[in-house]
Design a protein around this motif. Structure first.
Motif, PDB file in Angstrom:
ATOM      1  N   ALA A  95      10.791   4.074  39.588  1.00  0.00           N
ATOM      2  CA  ALA A  95      10.408   4.244  40.895  1.00  0.00           C
ATOM      3  C   ALA A  95       9.048   4.222  40.690  1.00  0.00           C
ATOM      4  O   ALA A  95       8.489   3.949  41.626  1.00  0.00           O
ATOM      5  CB  ALA A  95      11.223   5.735  40.474  1.00  0.00           C
ATOM      6  N   GLU A 105       6.158   7.816  48.597  1.00  0.00           N
ATOM      7  CA  GLU A 105       6.763   8.307  48.134  1.00  0.00           C
ATOM      8  C   GLU A 105       8.319   8.661  48.237  1.00  0.00           C
ATOM      9  O   GLU A 105       8.577   8.749  49.335  1.00  0.00           O
ATOM     10  CB  GLU A 105       6.031   9.656  47.548  1.00  0.00           C
ATOM     11  CG  GLU A 105       5.849  10.935  49.070  1.00  0.00           C
ATOM     12  CD  GLU A 105       5.310  11.896  48.800  1.00  0.00           C
ATOM     13  OE1 GLU A 105       5.490  12.647  49.398  1.00  0.00           O
ATOM     14  OE2 GLU A 105       4.612  11.974  48.209  1.00  0.00           O
ATOM     15  N   SER A 106       9.143   9.407  47.257  1.00  0.00           N
ATOM     16  CA  SER A 106      10.638   9.626  47.900  1.00  0.00           C
ATOM     17  C   SER A 106      10.735   9.835  49.710  1.00  0.00           C
ATOM     18  O   SER A 106       9.741  10.919  49.377  1.00  0.00           O
ATOM     19  CB  SER A 106      11.582  10.525  47.013  1.00  0.00           C
ATOM     20  OG  SER A 106      12.862  10.344  47.479  1.00  0.00           O
ATOM     21  N   ILE A 117      11.706   5.178  51.903  1.00  0.00           N
ATOM     22  CA  ILE A 117      12.137   4.903  50.086  1.00  0.00           C
ATOM     23  C   ILE A 117      13.347   6.332  50.062  1.00  0.00           C
ATOM     24  O   ILE A 117      11.918   7.569  50.417  1.00  0.00           O
ATOM     25  CB  ILE A 117      11.225   5.168  49.559  1.00  0.00           C
ATOM     26  CG1 ILE A 117       9.909   3.991  49.962  1.00  0.00           C
ATOM     27  CG2 ILE A 117      11.616   4.858  47.898  1.00  0.00           C
ATOM     28  CD1 ILE A 117      10.561   2.782  49.065  1.00  0.00           C
ATOM     29  N   GLU A 118      13.935   6.390  49.248  1.00  0.00           N
ATOM     30  CA  GLU A 118      14.801   7.287  48.937  1.00  0.00           C
ATOM     31  C   GLU A 118      15.454   7.818  47.537  1.00  0.00           C
ATOM     32  O   GLU A 118      16.409   6.680  47.235  1.00  0.00           O
ATOM     33  CB  GLU A 118      15.949   7.668  50.099  1.00  0.00           C
ATOM     34  CG  GLU A 118      15.528   8.424  51.172  1.00  0.00           C
ATOM     35  CD  GLU A 118      16.682   8.933  51.556  1.00  0.00           C
ATOM     36  OE1 GLU A 118      17.777   9.113  51.849  1.00  0.00           O
ATOM     37  OE2 GLU A 118      16.080   9.430  53.016  1.00  0.00           O
ATOM     38  N   LYS A 119      15.090   8.983  47.029  1.00  0.00           N
ATOM     39  CA  LYS A 119      15.419   9.038  45.356  1.00  0.00           C
ATOM     40  C   LYS A 119      16.727   9.473  45.435  1.00  0.00           C
ATOM     41  O   LYS A 119      16.581   9.992  46.281  1.00  0.00           O
ATOM     42  CB  LYS A 119      14.448   9.438  44.196  1.00  0.00           C
ATOM     43  CG  LYS A 119      13.888   8.805  43.894  1.00  0.00           C
ATOM     44  CD  LYS A 119      12.746   9.519  42.665  1.00  0.00           C
ATOM     45  CE  LYS A 119      13.295   8.900  41.288  1.00  0.00           C
ATOM     46  NZ  LYS A 119      12.049  10.206  40.560  1.00  0.00           N
TER      47      LYS A 119
END
Ligand code: FES
Length: 161
Positions: A95, A105-106, A117-119
């Motif tokens: 990540a 960033e997420s 982007i997704e965590k």
């Protein structure tokens, strides 16, 4: 000239069906996100006016809950798994490399509009840990270098088109 840019009439049906009170803010934001794909500022402002909620409060709620997206979706949705199996296999390093490479960033979309982007929690393919999914396609056994090279290939392909 109107201060609004989004087509706010898309929300008329929502306001007709739901009682226009501050308590329904989250529900209306959810419906708005379904309609627009994210929550544009003018839409949030409009919702605040309709429900009697100050813009700062609407913004506060929208930024507090991770379900809400404040930017348009990129062409590629990259889901980085942070579930247990992926975590113990080094997903944090993957990540970090991805965030560094994409300078984001997420929950955010890259400046070029290409990647969001997704965590996320377990993607359901733990035997491939660590995993990321790009527009529904799983990429497993990732290393930080491999993840970055997959994204770099997509960028290259897009630049060539
Ligand atoms: S924990 Fe990552 S796919 Fe299951």
């Amino acid at each position: 000239m109107s201060k609004y840019k989004s087509d706010l009439s898309n929300l008329d049906e929502v306001f007709e069906k739901i009682e226009n009170v501050p308590e329904n803010l989250i529900t209306v934001l959810q419906k708005a996100q379904e309609i627009y794909g994210f929550l544009p500022k003018d839409v949030m402002y409009h919702i605040g006016e309709k429900l009697g909620v100050k813009p700062a409060k609407v913004m506060g709620v929208a930024t507090f809950y991770s379900q809400f997206r404040l930017e348009p979706m990129g062409k590629y949705l990259v889901m980085l798994c942070g579930g247990t199996a992926c975590h113990v296999s080094g997903s944090e390093k993957v990540a970090k490399a991805v965030f560094d490479y994409l300078e984001t960033e997420s929950g955010r979309t890259t400046k070029d509009g290409l990647f969001t982007i997704e965590k996320v929690a377990c993607l359901g393919c733990c035997s491939l840990a660590p995993v990321m999914m790009i527009n529904g396609e799983a990429f497993g056994n990732l290393t930080p270098e491999k993840a970055v090279s997959i994204l770099a290939d997509i960028r290259k392909k897009e630049a060539a088109e």
